[in-house]
Design a protein around this motif. Structure first.
Motif, mmCIF file in Angstrom:
data_model
loop_
_atom_site.group_PDB
_atom_site.id
_atom_site.type_symbol
_atom_site.label_atom_id
_atom_site.label_comp_id
_atom_site.label_asym_id
_atom_site.label_seq_id
_atom_site.Cartn_x
_atom_site.Cartn_y
_atom_site.Cartn_z
ATOM 1 N N ILE A 138 -8.536 35.509 23.562
ATOM 2 C CA ILE A 138 -8.919 35.070 22.221
ATOM 3 C C ILE A 138 -8.074 35.840 21.215
ATOM 4 N N GLU A 139 -7.556 35.144 20.229
ATOM 5 C CA GLU A 139 -6.827 35.795 19.146
ATOM 6 C C GLU A 139 -7.477 35.447 17.817
ATOM 7 N N ILE A 140 -7.616 36.448 16.959
ATOM 8 C CA ILE A 140 -8.068 36.179 15.595
ATOM 9 C C ILE A 140 -6.879 36.384 14.663
ATOM 10 N N VAL A 141 -6.825 35.588 13.591
ATOM 11 C CA VAL A 141 -5.633 35.580 12.750
ATOM 12 C C VAL A 141 -5.990 35.610 11.276
ATOM 13 N N ASN A 142 -5.189 36.358 10.533
ATOM 14 C CA ASN A 142 -5.174 36.274 9.068
ATOM 15 C C ASN A 142 -3.825 35.691 8.672
ATOM 16 N N TRP A 143 -3.841 34.454 8.165
ATOM 17 C CA TRP A 143 -2.601 33.798 7.745
ATOM 18 C C TRP A 143 -2.164 34.304 6.375
ATOM 19 N N THR A 144 -0.863 34.446 6.190
ATOM 20 C CA THR A 144 -0.310 34.895 4.913
ATOM 21 C C THR A 144 -0.235 33.743 3.916
ATOM 22 N N ASN A 145 -0.610 34.038 2.656
ATOM 23 C CA ASN A 145 -0.365 33.122 1.527
ATOM 24 C C ASN A 145 -0.941 31.722 1.742
ATOM 25 N N GLU A 146 -2.194 31.650 2.170
ATOM 26 C CA GLU A 146 -2.821 30.330 2.261
ATOM 27 C C GLU A 146 -2.983 29.705 0.890
ATOM 28 N N GLU A 147 -3.345 30.521 -0.094
ATOM 29 C CA GLU A 147 -3.696 29.969 -1.403
ATOM 30 C C GLU A 147 -2.487 29.431 -2.173
ATOM 31 N N GLY A 148 -1.332 30.034 -2.005
ATOM 32 C CA GLY A 148 -0.186 29.587 -2.784
ATOM 33 C C GLY A 148 -0.251 29.984 -4.245
ATOM 34 N N SER A 149 -1.080 30.972 -4.568
ATOM 35 C CA SER A 149 -1.239 31.369 -5.972
ATOM 36 C C SER A 149 -0.034 32.134 -6.503
ATOM 37 N N ARG A 150 0.596 32.893 -5.619
ATOM 38 C CA ARG A 150 1.736 33.710 -6.042
ATOM 39 C C ARG A 150 3.054 33.130 -5.532
ATOM 40 N N PHE A 151 3.018 32.531 -4.367
ATOM 41 C CA PHE A 151 4.197 31.897 -3.768
ATOM 42 C C PHE A 151 3.843 30.444 -3.440
ATOM 43 N N SER A 152 4.677 29.520 -3.889
ATOM 44 C CA SER A 152 4.446 28.112 -3.610
ATOM 45 C C SER A 152 5.360 27.671 -2.474
ATOM 46 N N PRO A 153 4.882 26.808 -1.576
ATOM 47 C CA PRO A 153 3.615 26.089 -1.562
ATOM 48 C C PRO A 153 2.504 26.890 -0.884
ATOM 49 N N PRO A 154 1.284 26.356 -0.884
ATOM 50 C CA PRO A 154 0.196 26.998 -0.150
ATOM 51 C C PRO A 154 0.373 26.820 1.359
ATOM 52 N N MET A 155 -0.392 27.577 2.121
ATOM 53 C CA MET A 155 -0.419 27.495 3.592
ATOM 54 C C MET A 155 0.972 27.653 4.194
ATOM 55 N N VAL A 156 1.793 28.477 3.556
ATOM 56 C CA VAL A 156 3.203 28.539 3.946
ATOM 57 C C VAL A 156 3.403 29.215 5.303
ATOM 58 N N ALA A 157 2.591 30.220 5.642
ATOM 59 C CA ALA A 157 2.783 30.932 6.906
ATOM 60 C C ALA A 157 2.315 30.102 8.093
ATOM 61 N N SER A 158 1.157 29.461 7.959
ATOM 62 C CA SER A 158 0.704 28.581 9.039
ATOM 63 C C SER A 158 1.630 27.384 9.169
ATOM 64 N N GLY A 159 2.175 26.906 8.041
ATOM 65 C CA GLY A 159 3.138 25.822 8.096
ATOM 66 C C GLY A 159 4.395 26.220 8.839
ATOM 67 N N CYS A 160 4.839 27.457 8.619
ATOM 68 C CA CYS A 160 6.007 27.972 9.338
ATOM 69 C C CYS A 160 5.681 28.114 10.823
ATOM 70 N N PHE A 161 4.491 28.594 11.134
ATOM 71 C CA PHE A 161 4.061 28.750 12.525
ATOM 72 C C PHE A 161 4.081 27.405 13.249
ATOM 73 N N ALA A 162 3.711 26.353 12.532
ATOM 74 C CA ALA A 162 3.653 25.013 13.119
ATOM 75 C C ALA A 162 4.984 24.279 13.085
ATOM 76 N N GLY A 163 6.023 24.919 12.522
ATOM 77 C CA GLY A 163 7.346 24.313 12.505
ATOM 78 C C GLY A 163 7.623 23.431 11.310
ATOM 79 N N ALA A 164 6.730 23.425 10.330
ATOM 80 C CA ALA A 164 6.939 22.588 9.152
ATOM 81 C C ALA A 164 7.923 23.212 8.169
ATOM 82 N N TYR A 165 8.050 24.538 8.165
ATOM 83 C CA TYR A 165 8.938 25.242 7.256
ATOM 84 C C TYR A 165 9.851 26.188 8.040
ATOM 85 N N ASP A 166 11.064 26.327 7.565
ATOM 86 C CA ASP A 166 12.017 27.266 8.142
ATOM 87 C C ASP A 166 11.706 28.679 7.647
ATOM 88 N N LEU A 167 11.811 29.663 8.523
ATOM 89 C CA LEU A 167 11.445 31.032 8.162
ATOM 90 C C LEU A 167 12.301 31.569 7.022
#
Length: 414
Positions: A123-152
């Motif tokens: 079992i792994e528990i995770v805290n994703w970075t920058n889900e809110e997108g309040s300081r860096f746009s877009p939101p959910m950027v780290a999970s999106g990168c994890f899923a291959g939607a964004y380039d690192l």
């Protein structure tokens, strides 16, 4: 091996972690302003890592700054079950949005430690970075990168509103990890979250079984015009980028009202301009907006109207328009077998529950692209979130954590 039906998490311990979190990055009265990769976020991350290590978890940090705490299973060659959410907040955020999911996941592994129960799968528990997108746009950027939607590299180059880049801030707070971002098999992903809507609270239902997400479309739009004096410059020659962006946002709001009767929503979220001063027209502006609807066809109609409105606003003001970024998520993305598992688990534990959609964006939306995914909702008073008055109660939240515990163990031990 399944848990005894009477097994419950330690409610007081779980709520103590929520209360300790609420002391870090305080905003307006009762709320938080813990933006991603700020000093307050670092302080919360440090505390979370210490909690993970105290619980016997091995901690890794990936190159997008997401924190993973791994609990070994009986067969560590099997892909892990992952559960979590985010610890960053909005500028005027609450104490529960995202936080319940991360600290609820922590309580799950603490409870398993108390029981001496070693699951078949890790079992792994995770805290994703920058889900809110309040300081860096877009939101959910780290999970999106994890899923291959964004380039690192693209993620690391995201600029903050206050200047530095995402990558620079990861280094500054010492959370630029060395683990790869994604690219590994996962068994499944579970995300516990406050509802961010009024249904569970209004109906006094203990657990929400999330069946799907509202199909949503958003855009970051840039307008370029020309500076000029606000007094003598003729109206027919004006190219006011601020006005172009404002026209777009009004048009988007109108789209929302046109679909409001059937549950559609449109948001004029942000407008910035330069120079944005009295006496001078602005030659640059950016706007952020989005539309969403429970019906996929209606959502696409709304999205197409938004795209048209971008260029209509430019034409009316003599400005140039460019859509710099778009994002879309939602739909029937969650795994039917996991939805059924959550629903049955809530029933077996004796909790009232109901099916409902998610109207907000979550990290689970990206995770659903790469592994079976589900979400569990807990009540939120009056449904208000992204507000310092956001409120959840211990006795109303713990049932969802118990459903998470039993669902995860059933999945991990199969």
């Amino acid at each position: 091996m399944t848990l005894a039906i009477s097994t419950r998490v330690n409610a007081e311990r779980f709520w103590s972690t929520i209360e300790q979190s609420a002391e870090i990055g305080k905003g307006r009265e009762g709320g938080l302003s813990r933006l991603a990769l700020t000093d307050a976020d670092k302080e919360m991350r440090d505390l979370f890592v210490s909690w993970c290590r105290d619980a016997g978890l091995s901690v890794s940090i990936d190159r997008a700054g997401s924190i993973f705490g791994r609990r070994a299973g009986q067969d560590n060659d099997l892909p892990p079950i992952v559960l979590g959410s985010h610890l960053d907040t909005q500028v005027n955020g609450g104490r529960f949005d995202g936080i319940v999911g991360v600290l609820g996941a922590l309580e799950v592994v603490r409870t398993l430690n108390d029981l001496g129960h070693v699951t078949r799968r890790p079992i792994e528990i995770v805290n994703w970075t920058n889900e809110e997108g309040s300081r860096f746009s877009p939101p959910m950027v780290a999970s999106g990168c994890f899923a291959g939607a964004y380039d690192l590299d693209w993620v690391h180059a995201r600029p903050a509103d206050d200047g530095p880049t995402f990558g620079d801030e990861l280094k500054r707070i010492d959370y630029l990890g060395d683990a790869p971002v994604g690219g590994r098999p996962l068994d499944s992903y579970f995300e516990l979250h406050v509802e961010q809507g009024p249904i569970l609270d209004a109906e006094k239902v203990q657990v929400g079984v999330v069946t799907h997400g509202y199909p949503s479309f958003g855009a970051l739009v840039e307008y370029r015009g020309e500076t000029a004096h606000t007094g003598p410059w003729p109206m027919e020659k004006r190219r006011n980028a601020l006005l172009a962006a404002a026209r777009l946002l009004v048009a988007v709001d109108d789209i929302g009202w046109d679909f409001a009767g059937s549950g559609g929503k449109a948001t004029a979220a942000r407008l910035i301009a330069w120079p944005n001063k009295p006496g001078i027209l602005s030659d640059w502006a950016q706007a952020v907006c989005d539309v969403r609807h429970n019906d996929e066809e209606a959502a696409e109609v709304m999205a197409e109207r938004l795209r048209r409105a971008v260029h209509e606003a430019a034409a009316k003001t003599g400005c140039q328009a460019e859509i710099l970024d778009t994002w879309s998520w939602g739909g029937r993305i969650f795994d039917e077998s996991l939805i059924k598992l959550v629903r049955q688990t809530a029933g077996h534990l004796g909790y009232s529950h109901r099916d409902l959609p998610s109207q907000a964006g979550h990290d689970a939306y990206f995770m659903a692209r790469i592994c079976p995914t589900t979400m569990i909702f807990t009540p939120c008073r009056d449904g208000i979130t992204h507000n310092n008055r956001e409120l959840a109660a211990q006795d109303e939240t713990v049932p969802g954590v118990n459903v998470l515990l039993h669902s995860v163990v059933a999945r991990a031990d199969r």
